[in-house]
Design a protein around this motif. Structure first.
Motif, PDB file in Angstrom:
ATOM      1  N   LEU A  79       0.833  -1.205   0.000  1.00  0.00           N
ATOM      2  CA  LEU A  79       0.000   0.000   0.000  1.00  0.00           C
ATOM      3  C   LEU A  79       0.867   1.255   0.000  1.00  0.00           C
ATOM      4  O   LEU A  79       0.602   2.209  -0.741  1.00  0.00           O
ATOM      5  CB  LEU A  79      -0.937  -0.005   1.219  1.00  0.00           C
ATOM      6  CG  LEU A  79      -1.919   1.157   1.336  1.00  0.00           C
ATOM      7  CD1 LEU A  79      -2.860   1.200   0.129  1.00  0.00           C
ATOM      8  CD2 LEU A  79      -2.727   1.035   2.619  1.00  0.00           C
ATOM      9  N   PHE A  80       1.931   1.251   0.792  1.00  0.00           N
ATOM     10  CA  PHE A  80       2.859   2.382   0.826  1.00  0.00           C
ATOM     11  C   PHE A  80       3.479   2.613  -0.548  1.00  0.00           C
ATOM     12  O   PHE A  80       3.542   3.740  -1.040  1.00  0.00           O
ATOM     13  CB  PHE A  80       3.947   2.143   1.882  1.00  0.00           C
ATOM     14  CG  PHE A  80       4.968   3.237   1.944  1.00  0.00           C
ATOM     15  CD1 PHE A  80       4.704   4.405   2.647  1.00  0.00           C
ATOM     16  CD2 PHE A  80       6.187   3.120   1.284  1.00  0.00           C
ATOM     17  CE1 PHE A  80       5.639   5.429   2.700  1.00  0.00           C
ATOM     18  CE2 PHE A  80       7.120   4.137   1.319  1.00  0.00           C
ATOM     19  CZ  PHE A  80       6.850   5.293   2.027  1.00  0.00           C
ATOM     20  N   VAL A  81       3.933   1.537  -1.185  1.00  0.00           N
ATOM     21  CA  VAL A  81       4.553   1.648  -2.507  1.00  0.00           C
ATOM     22  C   VAL A  81       3.531   2.145  -3.530  1.00  0.00           C
ATOM     23  O   VAL A  81       3.839   3.026  -4.352  1.00  0.00           O
ATOM     24  CB  VAL A  81       5.171   0.290  -2.944  1.00  0.00           C
ATOM     25  CG1 VAL A  81       5.560   0.317  -4.407  1.00  0.00           C
ATOM     26  CG2 VAL A  81       6.363  -0.047  -2.072  1.00  0.00           C
ATOM     27  N   ALA A  86       1.765   6.233  -7.219  1.00  0.00           N
ATOM     28  CA  ALA A  86       0.640   7.020  -7.754  1.00  0.00           C
ATOM     29  C   ALA A  86       0.880   8.514  -7.565  1.00  0.00           C
ATOM     30  O   ALA A  86       0.691   9.306  -8.498  1.00  0.00           O
ATOM     31  CB  ALA A  86      -0.668   6.601  -7.082  1.00  0.00           C
ATOM     32  N   GLN A  87       1.320   8.910  -6.385  1.00  0.00           N
ATOM     33  CA  GLN A  87       1.588  10.323  -6.119  1.00  0.00           C
ATOM     34  C   GLN A  87       2.723  10.838  -6.990  1.00  0.00           C
ATOM     35  O   GLN A  87       2.661  11.947  -7.507  1.00  0.00           O
ATOM     36  CB  GLN A  87       1.906  10.544  -4.640  1.00  0.00           C
ATOM     37  CG  GLN A  87       0.688  10.615  -3.766  1.00  0.00           C
ATOM     38  CD  GLN A  87      -0.206  11.776  -4.113  1.00  0.00           C
ATOM     39  OE1 GLN A  87      -1.342  11.584  -4.512  1.00  0.00           O
ATOM     40  NE2 GLN A  87       0.262  12.980  -3.968  1.00  0.00           N
ATOM     41  N   PHE A  88       3.773  10.039  -7.163  1.00  0.00           N
ATOM     42  CA  PHE A  88       4.892  10.457  -8.008  1.00  0.00           C
ATOM     43  C   PHE A  88       4.423  10.689  -9.439  1.00  0.00           C
ATOM     44  O   PHE A  88       4.738  11.724 -10.043  1.00  0.00           O
ATOM     45  CB  PHE A  88       6.013   9.418  -7.992  1.00  0.00           C
ATOM     46  CG  PHE A  88       7.087   9.702  -9.008  1.00  0.00           C
ATOM     47  CD1 PHE A  88       7.991  10.730  -8.797  1.00  0.00           C
ATOM     48  CD2 PHE A  88       7.171   8.973 -10.178  1.00  0.00           C
ATOM     49  CE1 PHE A  88       8.975  11.015  -9.736  1.00  0.00           C
ATOM     50  CE2 PHE A  88       8.144   9.247 -11.126  1.00  0.00           C
ATOM     51  CZ  PHE A  88       9.050  10.271 -10.903  1.00  0.00           C
ATOM     52  N   LEU A  89       3.677   9.750  -9.985  1.00  0.00           N
ATOM     53  CA  LEU A  89       3.207   9.890 -11.369  1.00  0.00           C
ATOM     54  C   LEU A  89       2.273  11.089 -11.535  1.00  0.00           C
ATOM     55  O   LEU A  89       2.372  11.833 -12.520  1.00  0.00           O
ATOM     56  CB  LEU A  89       2.527   8.601 -11.832  1.00  0.00           C
ATOM     57  CG  LEU A  89       3.455   7.389 -11.980  1.00  0.00           C
ATOM     58  CD1 LEU A  89       2.645   6.138 -12.308  1.00  0.00           C
ATOM     59  CD2 LEU A  89       4.533   7.640 -13.014  1.00  0.00           C
ATOM     60  N   LEU A  90       1.389  11.296 -10.561  1.00  0.00           N
ATOM     61  CA  LEU A  90       0.488  12.447 -10.649  1.00  0.00           C
ATOM     62  C   LEU A  90       1.242  13.767 -10.457  1.00  0.00           C
ATOM     63  O   LEU A  90       0.945  14.753 -11.140  1.00  0.00           O
ATOM     64  CB  LEU A  90      -0.645  12.309  -9.636  1.00  0.00           C
ATOM     65  CG  LEU A  90      -1.681  11.251 -10.008  1.00  0.00           C
ATOM     66  CD1 LEU A  90      -2.588  10.946  -8.824  1.00  0.00           C
ATOM     67  CD2 LEU A  90      -2.503  11.677 -11.213  1.00  0.00           C
ATOM     68  N   ALA A 125      -4.925  14.391  -7.961  1.00  0.00           N
ATOM     69  CA  ALA A 125      -3.851  13.781  -7.169  1.00  0.00           C
ATOM     70  C   ALA A 125      -4.196  13.796  -5.685  1.00  0.00           C
ATOM     71  O   ALA A 125      -3.942  12.824  -4.970  1.00  0.00           O
ATOM     72  CB  ALA A 125      -2.538  14.516  -7.411  1.00  0.00           C
ATOM     73  N   ASP A 126      -4.792  14.885  -5.229  1.00  0.00           N
ATOM     74  CA  ASP A 126      -5.175  14.973  -3.820  1.00  0.00           C
ATOM     75  C   ASP A 126      -6.333  14.033  -3.497  1.00  0.00           C
ATOM     76  O   ASP A 126      -6.387  13.441  -2.426  1.00  0.00           O
ATOM     77  CB  ASP A 126      -5.535  16.412  -3.451  1.00  0.00           C
ATOM     78  CG  ASP A 126      -4.327  17.336  -3.516  1.00  0.00           C
ATOM     79  OD1 ASP A 126      -3.187  16.828  -3.480  1.00  0.00           O
ATOM     80  OD2 ASP A 126      -4.524  18.559  -3.624  1.00  0.00           O
ATOM     81  N   LYS A 127      -7.270  13.882  -4.436  1.00  0.00           N
ATOM     82  CA  LYS A 127      -8.412  12.993  -4.210  1.00  0.00           C
ATOM     83  C   LYS A 127      -7.991  11.523  -4.228  1.00  0.00           C
ATOM     84  O   LYS A 127      -8.556  10.713  -3.496  1.00  0.00           O
ATOM     85  CB  LYS A 127      -9.500  13.234  -5.260  1.00  0.00           C
ATOM     86  CG  LYS A 127     -10.254  14.518  -5.035  1.00  0.00           C
ATOM     87  CD  LYS A 127     -11.315  14.732  -6.084  1.00  0.00           C
ATOM     88  CE  LYS A 127     -12.038  16.047  -5.830  1.00  0.00           C
ATOM     89  NZ  LYS A 127     -13.033  16.326  -6.866  1.00  0.00           N
ATOM     90  N   VAL A 128      -7.021  11.193  -5.054  1.00  0.00           N
ATOM     91  CA  VAL A 128      -6.556   9.802  -5.145  1.00  0.00           C
ATOM     92  C   VAL A 128      -6.013   9.332  -3.800  1.00  0.00           C
ATOM     93  O   VAL A 128      -6.171   8.168  -3.430  1.00  0.00           O
ATOM     94  CB  VAL A 128      -5.480   9.673  -6.256  1.00  0.00           C
ATOM     95  CG1 VAL A 128      -4.675   8.404  -6.121  1.00  0.00           C
ATOM     96  CG2 VAL A 128      -6.132   9.743  -7.618  1.00  0.00           C
ATOM     97  N   ILE A 129      -5.421  10.224  -3.066  1.00  0.00           N
ATOM     98  CA  ILE A 129      -4.775   9.860  -1.805  1.00  0.00           C
ATOM     99  C   ILE A 129      -5.772   9.793  -0.639  1.00  0.00           C
ATOM    100  O   ILE A 129      -5.458   9.226   0.399  1.00  0.00           O
ATOM    101  CB  ILE A 129      -3.630  10.861  -1.513  1.00  0.00           C
ATOM    102  CG1 ILE A 129      -2.615  10.281  -0.540  1.00  0.00           C
ATOM    103  CG2 ILE A 129      -4.131  12.126  -0.977  1.00  0.00           C
ATOM    104  CD1 ILE A 129      -1.683   9.354  -1.214  1.00  0.00           C
TER     105      ILE A 129
END
Length: 191
Positions: A79-81, A86-90, A125-129
């Protein structure tokens, strides 16, 4: 005699026209310098913010190795990875859309379009997290407390996570405010 007067008058008009052209060229150079300087100052903060985030992503393997060595559950590490990737790509997508180094050289329409697209992808990106981060946070708290009701550890861990989230939200709001100020300055200077 009137032909000489006309020539003198024509020469005077040519000189005045030349002076006006010089002043206009200087004015446009000044405006371009002002736009460039404004964008550099206002967008510089956002540029540094993205650079710092990319530096943190480069360090992501360290906690992953630590989690594995400490015997954390594979799901926690996965989950951490997943969140980090995901955050890096966004973030990379947002940075490339905004293109802060070239924002001042774009037309007003293109710059506005880039900023609008940046806002959309930043919001995404903020919503994905939103969903996986609380799960990771609760799992972290439970792991830190050894899956017992160790109130001090739970409180400290939860407070640190909450503090990090609040700091991140403030940084994001500040960045968006600076972006709005830069766009307003560009609008004012470009007319």
């Amino acid at each position: 005699m009137s032909q000489n007067e006309d020539l003198v008058e024509l020469e005077a008009l040519k000189q005045q026209f030349g002076l006006i052209n010089e002043k206009l060229e200087k004015q446009s150079l000044i405006n371009e310098k002002m736009v460039s300087e404004t964008v550099r100052i206002k967008i510089g903060r956002m540029e540094r913010w993205y650079r710092n985030r990319f530096s943190l992503y480069a360090l992501a393997p360290v906690p992953v190795a630590t989690f594995i060595n400490m015997g954390f559950h594979w799901g926690f590490t996965a989950l951490f990875v997943a969140i980090s990737v995901a955050q890096f790509l966004l973030d990379l997508k947002c940075y490339r859309i905004l293109n802060p180094k070239k924002l001042d050289s774009l037309s007003m329409t293109q710059a506005s379009e880039n900023v609008t697209q940046h806002r959309y992808w930043r919001t995404l990106a903020d919503k994905v997290i939103i969903v996986p981060l609380p799960i990771l946070a609760v799992w972290t708290v439970l792991t830190a407390s050894g899956y017992t009701m160790n109130i001090p550890i739970i409180t400290v861990t939860a407070a640190m996570i909450l503090g990090g989230v609040i700091w991140g939200v403030k940084q994001q709001k500040t960045n968006m405010k600076k972006l709005d100020e830069a766009m307003e300055a560009i609008r004012d200077l470009k007319g």
